[in-house]
Design a protein around this motif. Structure first.
Motif, PDB file in Angstrom:
ATOM      1  N   ALA A 380       0.841  -1.197   0.000  1.00  0.00           N
ATOM      2  CA  ALA A 380       0.000   0.000   0.000  1.00  0.00           C
ATOM      3  C   ALA A 380       0.877   1.248   0.000  1.00  0.00           C
ATOM      4  O   ALA A 380       1.911   1.285   0.683  1.00  0.00           O
ATOM      5  CB  ALA A 380      -0.907   0.012   1.236  1.00  0.00           C
ATOM      6  N   SER A 381       0.472   2.244  -0.758  1.00  0.00           N
ATOM      7  CA  SER A 381       1.175   3.526  -0.752  1.00  0.00           C
ATOM      8  C   SER A 381       0.363   4.530  -1.531  1.00  0.00           C
ATOM      9  O   SER A 381      -0.552   4.174  -2.279  1.00  0.00           O
ATOM     10  CB  SER A 381       2.573   3.397  -1.374  1.00  0.00           C
ATOM     11  OG  SER A 381       2.491   3.390  -2.779  1.00  0.00           O
ATOM     12  N   SER A 382       0.709   5.808  -1.376  1.00  0.00           N
ATOM     13  CA  SER A 382       0.038   6.846  -2.142  1.00  0.00           C
ATOM     14  C   SER A 382       0.657   6.927  -3.530  1.00  0.00           C
ATOM     15  O   SER A 382       1.714   6.349  -3.789  1.00  0.00           O
ATOM     16  CB  SER A 382       0.164   8.197  -1.424  1.00  0.00           C
ATOM     17  OG  SER A 382       1.525   8.525  -1.237  1.00  0.00           O
ATOM     18  N   SER A 383       0.005   7.655  -4.422  1.00  0.00           N
ATOM     19  CA  SER A 383       0.451   7.718  -5.819  1.00  0.00           C
ATOM     20  C   SER A 383       1.818   8.373  -5.969  1.00  0.00           C
ATOM     21  O   SER A 383       2.522   8.137  -6.950  1.00  0.00           O
ATOM     22  CB  SER A 383      -0.575   8.494  -6.645  1.00  0.00           C
ATOM     23  OG  SER A 383      -0.761   9.795  -6.113  1.00  0.00           O
ATOM     24  N   GLU A 384       2.225   9.209  -5.004  1.00  0.00           N
ATOM     25  CA  GLU A 384       3.515   9.906  -5.121  1.00  0.00           C
ATOM     26  C   GLU A 384       4.696   8.941  -5.059  1.00  0.00           C
ATOM     27  O   GLU A 384       5.810   9.295  -5.448  1.00  0.00           O
ATOM     28  CB  GLU A 384       3.647  10.957  -4.018  1.00  0.00           C
ATOM     29  CG  GLU A 384       3.620  10.365  -2.605  1.00  0.00           C
ATOM     30  CD  GLU A 384       3.703  11.425  -1.527  1.00  0.00           C
ATOM     31  OE1 GLU A 384       4.086  12.565  -1.842  1.00  0.00           O
ATOM     32  OE2 GLU A 384       3.383  11.110  -0.366  1.00  0.00           O
ATOM     33  N   LEU A 385       4.473   7.710  -4.568  1.00  0.00           N
ATOM     34  CA  LEU A 385       5.540   6.721  -4.465  1.00  0.00           C
ATOM     35  C   LEU A 385       5.389   5.632  -5.523  1.00  0.00           C
ATOM     36  O   LEU A 385       5.785   4.487  -5.302  1.00  0.00           O
ATOM     37  CB  LEU A 385       5.570   6.108  -3.059  1.00  0.00           C
ATOM     38  CG  LEU A 385       6.008   7.064  -1.943  1.00  0.00           C
ATOM     39  CD1 LEU A 385       5.906   6.390  -0.580  1.00  0.00           C
ATOM     40  CD2 LEU A 385       7.428   7.564  -2.181  1.00  0.00           C
ATOM     41  N   THR A 447       5.095  12.211   1.870  1.00  0.00           N
ATOM     42  CA  THR A 447       4.683  13.534   2.355  1.00  0.00           C
ATOM     43  C   THR A 447       3.256  13.560   2.896  1.00  0.00           C
ATOM     44  O   THR A 447       2.809  14.571   3.427  1.00  0.00           O
ATOM     45  CB  THR A 447       4.777  14.571   1.217  1.00  0.00           C
ATOM     46  OG1 THR A 447       3.839  14.232   0.186  1.00  0.00           O
ATOM     47  CG2 THR A 447       6.186  14.615   0.653  1.00  0.00           C
ATOM     48  N   LYS A 448       2.538  12.435   2.737  1.00  0.00           N
ATOM     49  CA  LYS A 448       1.150  12.425   3.196  1.00  0.00           C
ATOM     50  C   LYS A 448       0.702  11.008   3.487  1.00  0.00           C
ATOM     51  O   LYS A 448       1.330  10.035   3.066  1.00  0.00           O
ATOM     52  CB  LYS A 448       0.236  13.055   2.138  1.00  0.00           C
ATOM     53  CG  LYS A 448       0.215  12.286   0.816  1.00  0.00           C
ATOM     54  CD  LYS A 448      -0.672  12.990  -0.195  1.00  0.00           C
ATOM     55  CE  LYS A 448      -0.656  12.255  -1.542  1.00  0.00           C
ATOM     56  NZ  LYS A 448      -1.500  12.936  -2.561  1.00  0.00           N
ATOM     57  N   VAL A 449      -0.394  10.906   4.205  1.00  0.00           N
ATOM     58  CA  VAL A 449      -1.049   9.620   4.455  1.00  0.00           C
ATOM     59  C   VAL A 449      -2.462   9.736   3.910  1.00  0.00           C
ATOM     60  O   VAL A 449      -3.316  10.410   4.499  1.00  0.00           O
ATOM     61  CB  VAL A 449      -1.077   9.263   5.956  1.00  0.00           C
ATOM     62  CG1 VAL A 449      -1.806   7.941   6.176  1.00  0.00           C
ATOM     63  CG2 VAL A 449       0.335   9.190   6.512  1.00  0.00           C
ATOM     64  N   GLY A 450      -2.715   9.148   2.764  1.00  0.00           N
ATOM     65  CA  GLY A 450      -4.039   9.217   2.151  1.00  0.00           C
ATOM     66  C   GLY A 450      -5.080   8.463   2.967  1.00  0.00           C
ATOM     67  O   GLY A 450      -4.756   7.541   3.721  1.00  0.00           O
ATOM     68  N   LYS A 451      -6.336   8.853   2.797  1.00  0.00           N
ATOM     69  CA  LYS A 451      -7.389   8.237   3.613  1.00  0.00           C
ATOM     70  C   LYS A 451      -7.552   6.749   3.305  1.00  0.00           C
ATOM     71  O   LYS A 451      -7.875   5.951   4.196  1.00  0.00           O
ATOM     72  CB  LYS A 451      -8.715   8.969   3.408  1.00  0.00           C
ATOM     73  CG  LYS A 451      -9.251   8.961   1.984  1.00  0.00           C
ATOM     74  CD  LYS A 451     -10.566   9.743   1.911  1.00  0.00           C
ATOM     75  CE  LYS A 451     -11.114   9.757   0.488  1.00  0.00           C
ATOM     76  NZ  LYS A 451     -12.385  10.521   0.389  1.00  0.00           N
ATOM     77  N   PHE A 452      -7.276   6.353   2.063  1.00  0.00           N
ATOM     78  CA  PHE A 452      -7.431   4.946   1.714  1.00  0.00           C
ATOM     79  C   PHE A 452      -6.255   4.117   2.231  1.00  0.00           C
ATOM     80  O   PHE A 452      -6.430   2.994   2.696  1.00  0.00           O
ATOM     81  CB  PHE A 452      -7.589   4.789   0.201  1.00  0.00           C
ATOM     82  CG  PHE A 452      -8.832   5.443  -0.344  1.00  0.00           C
ATOM     83  CD1 PHE A 452     -10.096   4.980   0.005  1.00  0.00           C
ATOM     84  CD2 PHE A 452      -8.739   6.542  -1.177  1.00  0.00           C
ATOM     85  CE1 PHE A 452     -11.237   5.580  -0.487  1.00  0.00           C
ATOM     86  CE2 PHE A 452      -9.877   7.160  -1.667  1.00  0.00           C
ATOM     87  CZ  PHE A 452     -11.128   6.679  -1.317  1.00  0.00           C
ATOM     88  N   ASP A 490      -1.455  17.710   4.229  1.00  0.00           N
ATOM     89  CA  ASP A 490      -0.656  16.497   4.076  1.00  0.00           C
ATOM     90  C   ASP A 490       0.309  16.322   5.247  1.00  0.00           C
ATOM     91  O   ASP A 490       0.488  15.219   5.778  1.00  0.00           O
ATOM     92  CB  ASP A 490       0.119  16.542   2.759  1.00  0.00           C
ATOM     93  CG  ASP A 490      -0.792  16.455   1.546  1.00  0.00           C
ATOM     94  OD1 ASP A 490      -1.937  16.009   1.725  1.00  0.00           O
ATOM     95  OD2 ASP A 490      -0.352  16.833   0.448  1.00  0.00           O
ATOM     96  N   LEU A 491       0.956  17.423   5.660  1.00  0.00           N
ATOM     97  CA  LEU A 491       1.865  17.368   6.814  1.00  0.00           C
ATOM     98  C   LEU A 491       1.118  16.946   8.073  1.00  0.00           C
ATOM     99  O   LEU A 491       1.612  16.155   8.881  1.00  0.00           O
ATOM    100  CB  LEU A 491       2.519  18.735   7.033  1.00  0.00           C
ATOM    101  CG  LEU A 491       3.643  19.117   6.068  1.00  0.00           C
ATOM    102  CD1 LEU A 491       4.110  20.543   6.343  1.00  0.00           C
ATOM    103  CD2 LEU A 491       4.810  18.149   6.202  1.00  0.00           C
TER     104      LEU A 491
END
Length: 532
Positions: A380-385, A447-452, A490-491
């Motif tokens: 799992a990860s956000s799109s930035e990674l 840089t962020k933790v998305g809700k999903f 995001d922070l």
């Protein structure tokens, strides 16, 4: 042409003994009524025709039509507000809103790319508005003169209408989603449109005397520009913008230990893959997967795969002996040790070796894999990674080769692997089910933790408390980045999540780059596998 007219896979209208409907306009529009009826029949057979929907969805459509007169694109949060305004009872939970949005997208009322993390936060109320923006880029004379090189100022020049203000990033992402263009490697504000580039010069084509892995895809019908879509899909592996053309692309892995050249020969309806270097097999498998996913989007497009001979004479030949993959599979089922003979070198070769060299499995290999212990892993990860996620996937593929000797196979699942569909549950619920059935869950953050991503962590944590699985690993990327590019929200999400981990006594691991991530996780993997 006659072949395609008579081929049912390429005929939308197939209602009579003839494979087409004849139209003769000078002869009192003869055939026009039949075509009209055929179109009506096609509409009636659409999956949504005649399907009952909640009345509240119709009310949403009415409100959407009014909103579309004011603005072409809104946030998903705004769409949610519209749904609640239409019926607070009918949209009492997030699932109801998602289902309605998916349905309206499927019938063309709105555009909502819910399977894309960056686009799912936006709902396009005027599909023509988005399509016009895309075609402004495709048809622009200046970009065509520059052979597909899109400069940063082109977006402002072409998207100067006030309706596009603040929407540039969304529209650029659509160019990537449609596999039309992608950012340059070292100039992210500039884009490349492969279809407008020049063809690959002969001097850049790898010489047949070089030693490399080879594979050929031959099509009865090949949509033009397949390799352009492959270029866009694998753009993160293009290390030099000069190595992409309108009919070919060179890709390389992160450590430059392997290269792959993908070339389209449209007139002979074939695509060739060539790979060389230490990790050539991994890279050619990556290209094969991309080509498979893209060709699967076209109805009836099923290429024949040809495996070149690897004997001494053929590896340096421009016209090596080739074997049809389906034949190799059929022959391998007849004998325990199946072999073929090369026509050129008269050398006998094991079928299993031929297939392994290009990343293909025999049925025996697949049976062996099923007999091994399968360890399910969810990443799992956000799109930035995205880049880190792809490199991690390659790393797991390499580990599987090492672990095969121990009869262990890691089944890695990513959110991209799921099929997008309208179902009784939202897509995130499918991800959560996969998390619950996994043995290991790896989460990457930057840089962020998305809700999903946060939801997936909580699902994994709750299941671990109840069942002792999955084992959870959290990795935070540490890298220099301008503070101006990070949103305060995001922070806050990162700080809140770190506090949540501290309260659980769960200490995250910091990694500096992909190599560091792979090294640290490998150490953990060797410890955890004996316990599974």
């Amino acid at each position: 042409l006659g072949y395609y007219v008579g081929n049912q896979d390429f005929n939308i209208i197939k209602l009579h003994a003839l494979p087409y409907i004849e139209l003769n306009l000078p002869k009192r529009n003869e055939g026009l009524t039949k075509i009209k009826q055929a179109i009506i029949n096609q509409i009636i057979n659409l999956p949504h025709y005649g399907k009952g929907v909640p009345k509240s969805w119709f009310d949403v459509r009415v409100l959407i039509a009014k909103e579309a007169k004011k603005q072409a694109c809104i946030t998903f949060e705004r769409f949610k507000e519209i749904c609640i305004d239409a019926s607070s009872e009918g949209f009492s939970n997030f699932l109801d809103v998602e289902d309605c949005a998916k349905f309206l997208h499927s019938i063309g009322v709105i555009l909502w790319y819910y399977n894309n993390p960056e686009l799912r936060e936006w709902v396009i109320l005027q599909p023509d508005w988005a399509m016009n923006a895309v075609y402004m880029i495709i048809d622009d004379d200046r970009i065509q003169t520059r052979r597909g090189n899109i400069l940063s100022e082109d977006f402002g020049r072409l998207w100067k209408h006030t309706s596009y203000n603040g929407k540039f990033n969304t529209l650029k992402k659509m160019l990537e989603v449609f596999k039309i263009a992608f950012p340059k490697k070292h100039k992210k504000n500039e884009y490349i449109m492969p279809a407008r580039l020049l063809s690959m010069p002969g001097s850049n084509r790898w010489l047949p005397t070089e030693v490399f892995l080879r594979l050929e895809y031959k099509f009865q019908f090949m949509p033009k520009g397949l390799v352009n879509q492959v270029s866009a899909e694998l753009s993160r592996y293009i290390t030099n913008d000069d190595f992409v053309w309108n009919n070919a692309v060179n890709i390389s892995n992160e450590n430059s230990t392997a290269e792959c050249q993908i070339e389209e020969d449209f007139y002979n309806r074939k695509i060739s893959l060539k790979a060389k270097g230490k990790d050539a097999r991994d890279l050619i498998v990556l290209a094969m997967n991309a080509l498979r996913d893209i060709s699967d989007e076209y109805k009836g497009v099923k290429p024949d795969i040809y495996v070149p001979c690897v004997c001494v004479d053929c590896v340096k030949s421009s016209r090596p002996t080739t074997f049809l993959y389906s034949d190799l599979i059929r022959w391998s089922l007849k004998k325990d040790i199946a072999v073929v003979t090369c026509n050129e070198g008269n050398e006998t070769l094991a079928i299993e070796e031929l297939l392994y060299n290009v990343g293909l499995n025999t049925p025996k290999n697949e049976t062996t894999i099923k007999m091994t212990k399968t360890v399910k892993m969810f990443l799992a990860s956000s799109s930035e990674l995205l880049q880190d996620r792809r490199e991690f996937e390659i790393f797991i593929n390499r580990e599987n080769k090492r672990l095969a000797k121990q009869a262990i196979f890691i089944e890695l699942n990513l959110w991209e692997d799921f099929i997008d569909k309208i179902s009784s549950t939202r897509l995130q619920d499918e991800y959560n089910k996969m998390v619950e059935t996994s043995d290991i869950v790896v989460s990457l953050y930057f840089t962020k933790v998305g809700k999903f991503t946060l939801e997936e962590f909580e699902v994994a944590l709750n299941h671990f408390k109840d069942h002792g699985k999955p084992y959870i690993y959290t990795y935070f990327k540490e890298s220099l980045i301008s503070s101006r590019t990070i949103k305060s929200a995001d922070l806050l999400s990162i700080n809140t999540f770190e506090k949540r981990l501290n309260s659980l006594g769960h200490f995250p691991t910091i990694y500096k780059n992909v190599e560091d991530l792979k090294y640290q996780f490998k150490m953990q993997l060797d410890k955890i596998l004996p316990l599974l």
